[in-house]
Design an enzyme around this catalytic site. Structure first.
Site, PDB file in Angstrom:
ATOM      1  N   GLU A  27       0.835  -1.195   0.000  1.00 44.38           N
ATOM      2  CA  GLU A  27       0.000   0.000   0.000  1.00 44.38           C
ATOM      3  C   GLU A  27       0.879   1.257   0.000  1.00 44.38           C
ATOM      4  OE1 GLU A  27      -3.551   1.742   2.920  1.00 44.38           O
ATOM      5  OE2 GLU A  27      -2.027   0.389   3.735  1.00 44.38           O
TER       6      GLU A  27
ATOM      7  N   CYS B  53      -5.468  -3.153   3.032  1.00 36.91           N
ATOM      8  CA  CYS B  53      -4.991  -3.063   4.412  1.00 36.91           C
ATOM      9  C   CYS B  53      -6.119  -3.196   5.442  1.00 36.91           C
ATOM     10  CB  CYS B  53      -4.193  -1.775   4.582  1.00 36.91           C
ATOM     11  SG  CYS B  53      -3.089  -1.789   6.035  1.00 36.91           S
TER      12      CYS B  53
ATOM     13  N   LYS C 128      -9.988   3.126  -1.283  1.00 36.30           N
ATOM     14  CA  LYS C 128     -10.109   2.431  -0.002  1.00 36.30           C
ATOM     15  C   LYS C 128     -11.347   2.874   0.777  1.00 36.30           C
ATOM     16  CE  LYS C 128      -7.190   1.451   4.065  1.00 36.30           C
ATOM     17  NZ  LYS C 128      -5.889   1.799   4.708  1.00 36.30           N
TER      18      LYS C 128
END
Length: 268
Positions: A44, A153, A116
């Site tokens: 990431e 993540c 995200k």
């Protein structure tokens, strides 16, 4: 297109500047392609990172047509390998804010972008200080007859997204991460990567940045929750082969997707 798919996990320590990071990515892409991998997953936020400055990624954000992603796309075309990662891009509506964009490139083309959904406002961190959350469930991406779902993540802590992607047809979940060190954090990483694989009978490619701040410990987990390939704490390249027969066998033995009683998760 067929029974097997070779995937590479590019566990890197992200430098504080884009130039060094594109060189790292090109090196690993070249090596992965030479080993026969069709896709490489990086961590990431790979444009630039500084463990001492949480806003460093925001300060070094670039648009998707900027020099970093352009160079990454060029390398993807040159080495005939797909690449998965996240980069921070300026938010067009909010000056000074960015999006954490999970992208998939293949042979120079942008196949997918996912912003995200779940921002890391936990364990004393506050990603939302710099980043605007996405508001769309990612589409499943097809490469050579395999179907990939995108997570990033902290998304790993939210099983609804993994289940939604599996029900949308994902056979593999790609999870670029910068998993922060701390008490029990490495255990959390392994438990959840393996759980998301097992409870959805999918492969999970979980790739974390490695540094003084982030744990590394990247892994490919098979559809029965076994970590079949791993990296340690040092930078390195790991490759593994995924099998459609293994996937089908897991889903026949453990038909959790067919036996479920709840409806497909929807974004609230």
């Amino acid at each position: 297109m067929g029974e097997f798919f070779k995937i590479a996990l590019g566990q890197i320590q992200v430098a504080d500047n884009a130039s060094d990071n594109i060189k790292q990515c090109e090196k690993y892409m070249r090596e992965a392609a030479q080993e026969g991998a069709r896709l490489i997953v990086f961590p990431e936020g790979i444009i630039a990172r500084n463990p001492q400055d949480a806003s460093w990624t925001r300060k070094h954000a670039e648009p998707l047509d900027g020099p970093f992603v352009t160079a990454l796309a060029r390398a993807s075309e040159s080495f005939s390998i797909a690449v998965d990662c996240t980069v921070h891009v300026p938010d067009p509506a909010l000056e000074g804010k960015v999006r954490n964009a999970h992208i998939v490139l293949d042979r120079g083309l942008l196949l997918a972008r996912y912003d995200k959904l779940h921002l890391y406002d936990a364990f004393s961190a506050k990603e939302s200080d710099d980043v605007v959350a996405g508001d769309t469930v990612p589409a499943v991406v097809e490469i050579d007859g395999w179907h990939f779902g995108l997570m990033t993540c902290y998304d790993l802590r939210f099983p609804e997204l993994a289940r939604r992607l599996a029900l949308d047809g994902a056979q593999v979940l790609l999870v670029p991460s910068a998993w922060v060190r701390g008490p029990l954090k490495e255990s959390h990483w392994e438990i959840m990567a393996r759980a998301r694989a097992l409870e959805n009978t999918v492969y999970v490619a979980a790739v974390s940045e490695t540094s003084l701040k982030n744990i590394g410990s990247s892994m490919l987990v098979d559809p029965l929750g076994v970590a079949v390939s791993r990296a340690g704490s040092a930078p390195g390249l790991v490759t593994a082969v995924m099998s459609k027969a293994a996937l089908a066998g897991a889903r026949e033995a453990l038909p959790v997707l067919a036996n479920r009683r709840f409806a497909k998760p929807q974004l609230g």
